[in-house]
Design a protein around this motif. Sequence first.
Motif, short mmCIF file in Angstrom:
data_model
loop_
_atom_site.label_atom_id
_atom_site.label_comp_id
_atom_site.label_asym_id
_atom_site.label_seq_id
_atom_site.Cartn_x
_atom_site.Cartn_y
_atom_site.Cartn_z
N ILE A 247 73.47 12.46 11.85
CA ILE A 247 72.13 11.89 11.82
C ILE A 247 71.03 12.95 11.78
O ILE A 247 69.99 12.74 11.16
CB ILE A 247 71.94 10.90 13.01
N ASP A 248 71.25 14.12 12.39
CA ASP A 248 70.18 15.13 12.39
C ASP A 248 69.85 15.59 10.97
O ASP A 248 68.69 15.82 10.64
CB ASP A 248 70.52 16.32 13.30
N VAL A 251 67.76 12.81 9.44
CA VAL A 251 66.38 12.83 9.91
C VAL A 251 65.58 13.84 9.07
O VAL A 251 64.45 13.58 8.66
CB VAL A 251 66.30 13.18 11.42
N ASP A 252 66.22 14.98 8.76
CA ASP A 252 65.54 15.96 7.91
C ASP A 252 65.28 15.41 6.52
O ASP A 252 64.21 15.62 5.95
CB ASP A 252 66.39 17.25 7.81
N ILE A 254 64.83 12.34 5.70
CA ILE A 254 63.76 11.34 5.78
C ILE A 254 62.40 12.01 5.87
O ILE A 254 61.47 11.65 5.15
CB ILE A 254 63.97 10.41 7.00
N THR A 255 62.27 13.02 6.74
CA THR A 255 60.95 13.67 6.87
C THR A 255 60.57 14.42 5.61
O THR A 255 59.41 14.38 5.19
CB THR A 255 60.90 14.65 8.06
N GLN B 225 63.66 15.95 17.09
CA GLN B 225 63.95 16.52 15.80
C GLN B 225 64.12 18.03 15.89
O GLN B 225 65.04 18.61 15.35
CB GLN B 225 62.78 16.18 14.88
N ASP B 228 67.35 18.79 17.68
CA ASP B 228 68.52 18.03 17.20
C ASP B 228 69.19 17.21 18.30
O ASP B 228 70.41 17.31 18.51
CB ASP B 228 69.57 18.99 16.60
N ASP B 230 70.48 13.69 20.19
CA ASP B 230 70.91 12.32 19.90
C ASP B 230 70.24 11.35 20.86
O ASP B 230 70.06 10.18 20.57
CB ASP B 230 72.42 12.17 20.07
N ILE B 247 68.32 8.28 19.37
CA ILE B 247 67.82 8.78 18.09
C ILE B 247 67.47 7.66 17.11
O ILE B 247 66.54 7.78 16.32
CB ILE B 247 68.82 9.79 17.47
N VAL B 251 64.20 7.52 14.77
CA VAL B 251 64.19 7.44 13.31
C VAL B 251 63.20 6.36 12.88
O VAL B 251 62.42 6.54 11.94
CB VAL B 251 65.61 7.15 12.76
N ILE B 254 59.69 7.70 13.21
CA ILE B 254 59.36 8.63 12.12
C ILE B 254 59.04 7.88 10.83
O ILE B 254 58.04 8.16 10.18
CB ILE B 254 60.53 9.63 11.89
N THR B 255 59.88 6.91 10.46
CA THR B 255 59.61 6.19 9.21
C THR B 255 58.33 5.37 9.29
O THR B 255 57.57 5.32 8.33
CB THR B 255 60.77 5.25 8.81
N ALA B 258 55.39 7.71 8.91
CA ALA B 258 55.22 8.15 7.52
C ALA B 258 54.61 7.04 6.69
O ALA B 258 53.69 7.27 5.91
CB ALA B 258 56.56 8.58 6.94
#
Lengths: 450, 450
Positions: A247-248, A251-252, A254-255, B225, B228, B230, B247, B251, B254-255, B258
């Motif tokens: 998942i990490d 996440v990258d 996505i950003t 982030q 890293d 979880d 996490i 996520v 974050i979305t 954005a």
Amino acid sequence: MTFELTKDYLDHILDLIEKQDSATLKIEMEGLYPADVTGILYEMESQEARYLINQLDTKIGAEILADLDPPERREFLKNFTSEEISRYVNLFDSDDAVDLLNEQPIRVREEVIALLEDREQARFILDLLHYDEDVAGGLMQKELVKANVNWNMNQCIEELRKQAEDVEKVYAVYVVDDHERLLGLLSLKKIVLAHKNTKVESIYDQDFIFVETYRPAEEVAELMQRYDLDAVPVVNVQGKLLGRITIDDIVDVITEQASSDTLAMAGITGDVEEDDTVWRQTQARLPWLLVGMMGGILAAKFIGFFEGDLKIVPAMAAFIPIIGSTGGNVGIQTSSIILQSLADKSGLDTGVWQRLIRMFAVALINGLIISLIVFGFNLLIGNELQLALVVSSALLSVVFLASFMGTVTPLALDKLGINPAVASGPFITTANDLIGYGVYFGLAHLLLDL
Amino acid sequence: MTFELTKDYLDHILDLIEKQDSATLKIEMEGLYPADVTGILYEMESQEARYLINQLDTKIGAEILADLDPPERREFLKNFTSEEISRYVNLFDSDDAVDLLNEQPIRVREEVIALLEDREQARFILDLLHYDEDVAGGLMQKELVKANVNWNMNQCIEELRKQAEDVEKVYAVYVVDDHERLLGLLSLKKIVLAHKNTKVESIYDQDFIFVETYRPAEEVAELMQRYDLDAVPVVNVQGKLLGRITIDDIVDVITEQASSDTLAMAGITGDVEEDDTVWRQTQARLPWLLVGMMGGILAAKFIGFFEGDLKIVPAMAAFIPIIGSTGGNVGIQTSSIILQSLADKSGLDTGVWQRLIRMFAVALINGLIISLIVFGFNLLIGNELQLALVVSSALLSVVFLASFMGTVTPLALDKLGINPAVASGPFITTANDLIGYGVYFGLAHLLLDL
């Protein structure tokens, strides 16, 4: 608890590097997480960075190098020998190792691989180098724990013990058959709670989600997000387990995606940052400014045709800006809403017509309100009724045209496989502007009897 | 492997609901992941959705309800009784339960909590209701596995067994002292590999990252982030362990961030989607269109002052668009780059002056290139040298002014605690346009001896 970099602290560290005070430097760095040291490195010159990294424990140094952004890393590593690089890459996760090597000149890449002490790591890397970086194969790492379906818990735990050092975050043990084909997975929680003699086949989870190596990165991101996955196994077309994506890394993805879409919308090509060189920033920005300029020149040429009209009714010129900006604003709003709905793939695909009808309904309300206000303003400041009518009908038409363009362009770009985010950028705005001026001067010429 | 919703399949399901064919419906739904059923629900009316959810196993139904987007969920739940809602909420993770309840009218919220069968869940929810949804406390869930530092592995595993059903994803066991103060954590991997009699205190990790309840959501996202993570434990000011943030929730943060930044840039307020009602879309879009319109009216008023000049040199009007669009484009590019660098908090804070110097260097190159081309164009089409000079010097000034505004505005907004993403929106574009016209007509009036 979390580290905040200050100018004073940075100067202190730079001073220690200058004095080559390795002992104090080591003590200072010991209190920090690798990610914090990464933040400090971004503020340094390559030589200083090299000295600092070399003072650290190799394992910590490896973690930091894996974490660095590619442009800075490429810069720093120019000062490292292939031997030094291979010492760090030896301890990388395989996916990070491939990312680093892909940034290096081919000679360095081959030297580093040849020099790797861990030959399994070298094999992993050679496997992964085949894949594009924007597909599942390019995101996956080879490090994972797998168990044969015929094993029992004791054997699973034994395997886990063997792999424990290489696989930092385990999440689940992947269950395979004798041909390495992926059958399912077994969560760590289940392993902890199961009896030591329990067979894998009696408790593993057969209902699981996987991806094939060729799946695009965004698709993997969408999938992991939709199903709340911590890791997803990657298989080849025969269903053989090749790696996993954690998942990490997603996440990258996505950003980065969000940031590059925002930049594309603003008319900036490539992944440019504020502290990039003036030259790189110019390169990223000039092309779209030139597009805007071309639009402006075309508009100038076009308005030039109506110079005679402007001599008779100079007040017409005053409404050029409102025509342009309304068209631009409506176009950007519309395409952003379409973009957002394109990005969210969970729903059913709406037809173009349905989208257009809704957009037109919104355009009708917004357009009417704006035209009516501007109509009132025109009468208020004593402009002629005819001019007021021309301006307001041009505004209404522009709102409709921009809504149409804003809806259709991103959909068309998406169909053509072009990133539709550029549709909100200068190109579309420019096109909308030009259409708007055309409508305005055309209507004026007709209705004002010029 | 992954489910793709088609029109045909949707019609088939709607048909089954219409016919109340519960048996076939159940079989169809069994093959799907909850997240896929969620996707189907978005295409349904509330009554159909209610029927479908009620046919499912309560646990699956709960997972689907937890997954739904708030606007649709609020709509669907209007048809559910408080008893029905409480049956599902009973099985929710506590953070999701609080999200759902916060969307409900206060009467429903209290009824549901009173009706919850699981009284621990009710207590968890009452605890969490205190927190704002955009701080760590509002993101955390109470479900976690904790172990006393004096325990051994056997006791840990016993506790894990007890909590296994409630805590879906474990990641790590949190280690606390007798006063519930967080001391560190113990990964599942370590528990699996350790001997049963090993004491927690001899192997747990004391070096860990936590957040306090009051930390803003974006800060938690940035932290997880950067390091890293979880999952991250949440503590109160006394260091007492209160919950954890996983996490998957980050996520989502974050979305959402954005997407709302992109919308803000495009001049859209609030989290509006393409399939929202026409009225809601109008509400989200009209305010910024009105700002643009006001700008346009001001520009019209302003250009009106120069009507006399335009009568003498009507060719001046032709360059109004290029002045406006160049200012707008440069402003958006500049502020996007600043925004991006504000979002990336890892580095050292660059001073305003340093930023401005770099921006001005880029502006100088871009501005010179554009003005020179436009100068050439003007001479080429036979415009007077004086007009060509006015247009090009206005362009150069506009590029500088827009770079200045694009740099300073987001920084100022950020300092004032306003989301700087709006700085790339219509407001700034409008301000840039007005400044541009001012420079253009002012220069013209001076240099053309009008």
